[in-house]
Design an enzyme around this catalytic site. Structure first.
Site, short mmCIF file in Angstrom:
data_model
loop_
_atom_site.label_atom_id
_atom_site.label_comp_id
_atom_site.label_asym_id
_atom_site.label_seq_id
_atom_site.Cartn_x
_atom_site.Cartn_y
_atom_site.Cartn_z
N HIS A 1 0.84 -1.20 0.00
CA HIS A 1 0.00 0.00 0.00
C HIS A 1 0.88 1.26 0.00
O HIS A 1 0.64 2.20 -0.76
CB HIS A 1 -0.88 0.04 1.26
CG HIS A 1 -1.96 -0.98 1.33
ND1 HIS A 1 -2.20 -1.75 2.44
CD2 HIS A 1 -2.90 -1.36 0.42
CE1 HIS A 1 -3.23 -2.56 2.22
NE2 HIS A 1 -3.66 -2.34 1.00
N LYS B 1 -16.33 -7.41 4.18
CA LYS B 1 -15.22 -8.00 4.92
C LYS B 1 -15.42 -7.86 6.42
O LYS B 1 -15.96 -6.84 6.88
CB LYS B 1 -13.90 -7.32 4.53
CG LYS B 1 -13.47 -7.55 3.09
CD LYS B 1 -12.15 -6.86 2.82
CE LYS B 1 -11.68 -7.12 1.40
NZ LYS B 1 -10.47 -6.32 1.06
N ARG C 1 -2.01 -5.98 -8.27
CA ARG C 1 -0.92 -6.95 -8.14
C ARG C 1 -1.00 -8.08 -9.14
O ARG C 1 -0.01 -8.70 -9.47
CB ARG C 1 -0.91 -7.56 -6.72
CG ARG C 1 -0.55 -6.59 -5.62
CD ARG C 1 -1.01 -7.10 -4.28
NE ARG C 1 -2.46 -7.28 -4.29
CZ ARG C 1 -3.19 -7.63 -3.23
NH1 ARG C 1 -2.60 -7.85 -2.08
NH2 ARG C 1 -4.49 -7.76 -3.33
N SER D 1 -3.12 -7.64 2.92
CA SER D 1 -3.52 -7.46 4.32
C SER D 1 -4.03 -8.77 4.91
O SER D 1 -3.79 -9.07 6.08
CB SER D 1 -4.62 -6.40 4.43
OG SER D 1 -4.14 -5.15 4.03
O1 PNS Z 1 -9.28 -2.71 0.42
P1 PNS Z 1 -10.63 -3.13 -0.12
O2 PNS Z 1 -11.46 -3.79 0.96
O3 PNS Z 1 -10.52 -3.99 -1.33
O4 PNS Z 1 -11.39 -1.77 -0.57
C1 PNS Z 1 -12.67 -1.83 -1.16
C2 PNS Z 1 -13.38 -0.49 -1.02
C3 PNS Z 1 -13.53 -0.13 0.45
C4 PNS Z 1 -12.58 0.58 -1.74
C5 PNS Z 1 -14.80 -0.63 -1.67
O5 PNS Z 1 -15.51 -1.63 -0.99
C6 PNS Z 1 -15.61 0.66 -1.65
O6 PNS Z 1 -15.37 1.53 -2.46
N1 PNS Z 1 -16.54 0.80 -0.68
C7 PNS Z 1 -17.33 2.02 -0.51
C8 PNS Z 1 -18.80 1.81 -0.90
C9 PNS Z 1 -19.06 2.17 -2.35
O7 PNS Z 1 -18.88 3.30 -2.78
N2 PNS Z 1 -19.52 1.17 -3.13
C10 PNS Z 1 -19.91 1.34 -4.52
C11 PNS Z 1 -18.78 1.40 -5.52
S1 PNS Z 1 -17.73 0.03 -5.53
#
Ligand code: PNS
Length: 164
Positions: free
Chosen positions: A18, A42, A95, A132
């Protein structure tokens, strides 16, 4: 016009992969928001505030540029945060093909929702296999996570999590 971007993620916890992407992205934009987002899909190990604190310490300890802002968001859509801070770009680290498959639908949805574009950055190959979830697993089983995470996170996982 100031170019403002957001690097969103669970950061549970932040890894060296990150930090590598954050540093690279900070060089591409005038202002970079590193946003800890609650991902309902998650089950988190660390509370949101703890993840923010570890990110802030890691960014500071690594001497990353001052145009980085660390924040959290649990109030709704990611694009709502982008609108609030005037960001038009999301940055994600990729990745592998697995990440491409995971990120592509989110990128398309975010573009449809608010014309927010997603930029994919490739990490340094040294960090390509770090995640992670692997860090959480190694830490939970008592292994040494220091090759994979910033020192502040390694210290915290060595003490904080096992004391729970
Ligand atoms: O590190 P992660 O868990 O892969 O991140 C995913 C994350 C948090 C970026 C994604 O779940 C997200 O954007 N959540 C916010 C809710 C949202 O806007 N959802 C609609 C578009 S994906």
């Amino acid at each position: 016009m100031r170019r403002i971007a957001v690097v969103p993620g669970s950061f549970d916890p932040v890894t060296l992969g990150h930090l590598d992407v954050i540093e690279r992205a900070a060089g591409l934009f005038d202002e970079l928001h590193v946003l800890v987002v609650h991902n309902p899909a998650k089950t988190a190990l660390l509370p949101l505030a703890q993840r923010v604190s570890l990110l802030e310490n890691s960014v500071r300890d690594a001497g990353l540029p001052a145009n980085i802002v660390v924040a959290s968001w649990s109030m709704g859509l990611l694009v709502d945060y982008c609108r609030d801070v005037g960001a038009s770009v999301l940055v994600k680290g990729i990745r592998s093909q697995v990440d491409v498959a995971y990120e592509t639908p989110m990128a398309i949805v975010n573009r449809h929702l608010a014309h927010v574009e997603t930029v994919f950055l490739l990490p340094d190959p040294a960090h390509a296999l770090v995640s992670s979830s692997l860090v959480r697993q190694v830490a939970a089983l008592g292994g040494d996570v220091s090759p994979f995470v910033p020192p502040a996170v390694a210290r915290f996982l060595d003490t904080g999590v096992r004391e729970r």
